[in-house]
Each structure stands twice: as structure tokens, then as C-alpha cells.
Design an enzyme around this catalytic site. Sequence first.
Site, PDB file in Angstrom:
ATOM      1  N   GLY A   1       0.661   2.322   0.120  1.00  0.00           N
ATOM      2  CA  GLY A   1      -0.166   1.233  -0.291  1.00  0.00           C
ATOM      3  C   GLY A   1      -1.726   1.209  -0.867  1.00  0.00           C
ATOM      4  CE1 TYR A   2      -8.101   2.651   0.651  1.00  0.00           C
ATOM      5  CE2 TYR A   2      -7.739   4.618  -0.253  1.00  0.00           C
ATOM      6  CZ  TYR A   2      -8.727   3.592   0.102  1.00  0.00           C
ATOM      7  OH  TYR A   2      -9.722   3.852  -0.033  1.00  0.00           O
TER       8      TYR A   2
END
Length: 247
Positions: free
Chosen positions: A165-166
Amino acid sequence: MKDYIPRPDLLAGRVILVTGASSGLGRVASLAYARHGATVALLARDEARLETVYDEIVAAGGPEPAMFPYDLAVADDRSLDTLAGTLAHHLKRLDGVLHSAHRFYSLTPLELQTLEQWQTLMRVNLIAPFALTRACLPLLRQSPDASVIFTGETHGHQPSAYWGGYAVSKSGVETLTRIWADETGSEENLRINTLIPGQVATTLRSRTHPGLAPETVASPNDLMPWYLYLMGADSRAVRGQIVECQP
Ligand SMILES: NC(=O)c1ccc[n+]([C@@H]2O[C@H](COP(=O)([O-])OP(=O)(O)OC[C@H]3O[C@@H](n4cnc5c(N)ncnc54)[C@H](OP(=O)(O)O)[C@@H]3O)[C@@H](O)[C@H]2O)c1
């Protein structure tokens, strides 16, 4: 760009908002902007750490900064409009925003990442930078030369395993930059770009690569030529670019 030598008064008279100003690249950029004449509005959650940066700027003889303790993970339009209004009331103008704050958990396979983690990653790394910029646009448009700098990440650019997700949030930052630059292309006094720092010795780096000695990568200070160039008037023609500090 690494050989760029900014004039000592490059940012004199300007007001610049820096998120993530309490640590790492945001802290070092705040000190550099103040050293070149800017009044810096320092934003992060930890008030004590912001005070330390405030004191460093004042001790170095820079213009007195302003502090905005604020949690981007719970930002909403109303509180961001209030923040922009407070900035306008006290500092009267805004000539730049450096979005350096970020949220990172750990490097893990996607199947171990949670919805709650993804929501926070998106909120801090992508949604809040969008919404804060939107709230600041009326002020930025009054500046003769306004620069918005989002911070990207190499894995948003070239995704690989475990960045999850980063990386997705940082990939969104690049898309956001391109859309906004396209929409504001005719506004000569406003430019929007993304900087990708590359590997830098900060807290983040010690978490993503705990076994590597910090001296093997660039220091935040090494990257300041890029941060100063993109914030100051010398980069007026640079618009909608994804600029890699260490290509
Ligand atoms: N270091 C690297 O190698 C590297 C590489 C590529 C990209 N980058 C990017 O460069 C930027 C700066 O990274 P860094 O390594 O300098 O980071 P850092 O030292 O970990 O600093 C992160 C900053 O973000 C603030 N922050 C975190 N959550 C926040 C929230 N919810 N609301 C407001 N502020 C928040 C932190 O302050 P508080 O805790 O006080 O809120 C801190 O000031 C990031 O966008 C990162 O993605 C870094």
C-alpha cells in the site's frame, strides 16, 4: 541538479508550508528554506519535535517560523480550510508547499496488509496531500511564483514485492501531480511537481533497510540542491515533472 548553487536570498520574503517538518527530509528542507530567507510553516503531529526545529531555525538567524501541530491521518476539508485560513491570517501569503510527511508500516506481502493500514497509508500519503493543496490553492494563486512539491518514492515508480500500500499511495502521488499540472498548465505563477528522493539516511531508511549503514546512502543535506531548486524561482519552467534526485 546536484551542482545547483542557490542564491543566499533565493526564498527571501516567501512563506513555505512543510509537512513532515519534524524529521528527516522535511526537517532538513525546513532548515534549508529558512536559511535561504523563507518563513517556514512547520507541520507534523509531534509538537515537541516541531519546537526543536523551530528553535534550530531561530538559533540559525532565520525568519521566525510558525508551527502547525496537525494529524494528516484524520484530516478533513473543514479542518484543512481552517488551517489554510490560520496561515493566511498570520502569515498573509503562501508561496510554496513541500509535502514530506508520510506513513509507513513495514515491508510485508500484500496478503498480510490490512484494510486499516491501507486506509491510513492512503490518507497520509495521498489524500491529505491532495486535500491540503486544494485548501491552500486560493492563497498559492495570489503568489507571484508558487511551487507545490509532492514527495514520491522509487517503488511508487517501479513497484516491487512487499512495498504494498505504501508504493500504491506513492504511485497515486505521481498521477495526482500529472493531473493537477495539466489542469493548472495555463497558470504561469503556479507549478506542481513530484520529487523522488531515492535512498536517504533517515528514520524511514533505517526501517526499510535496518542492516545497512546510513553512511552508505545520501544524507538529507545532499538532496537540498533539488529541494531548493524546485521551490525557488529558478525552476519556474519545470511543471508536472517527476524529478528523481538520484536517478
Ligand atoms: N528516506 C528515504 O530513503 C526516502 C526514500 C524515498 C522517499 N522518501 C519520502 O521522503 C519523505 C520524507 O521521508 P523521511 O525519510 O524524511 O521521513 P521521516 O524522517 O520518517 O519523517 C516523516 C515525517 O512525517 C510526519 N508524519 C508522519 N505521520 C504524520 C501524520 N499523520 N500527520 C502529520 N505528519 C506526519 C512525521 O512527524 P510526526 O511523527 O511528528 O507526525 C515526520 O515529520 C516521505 O514522503 C518519504 O516517502 C524517503
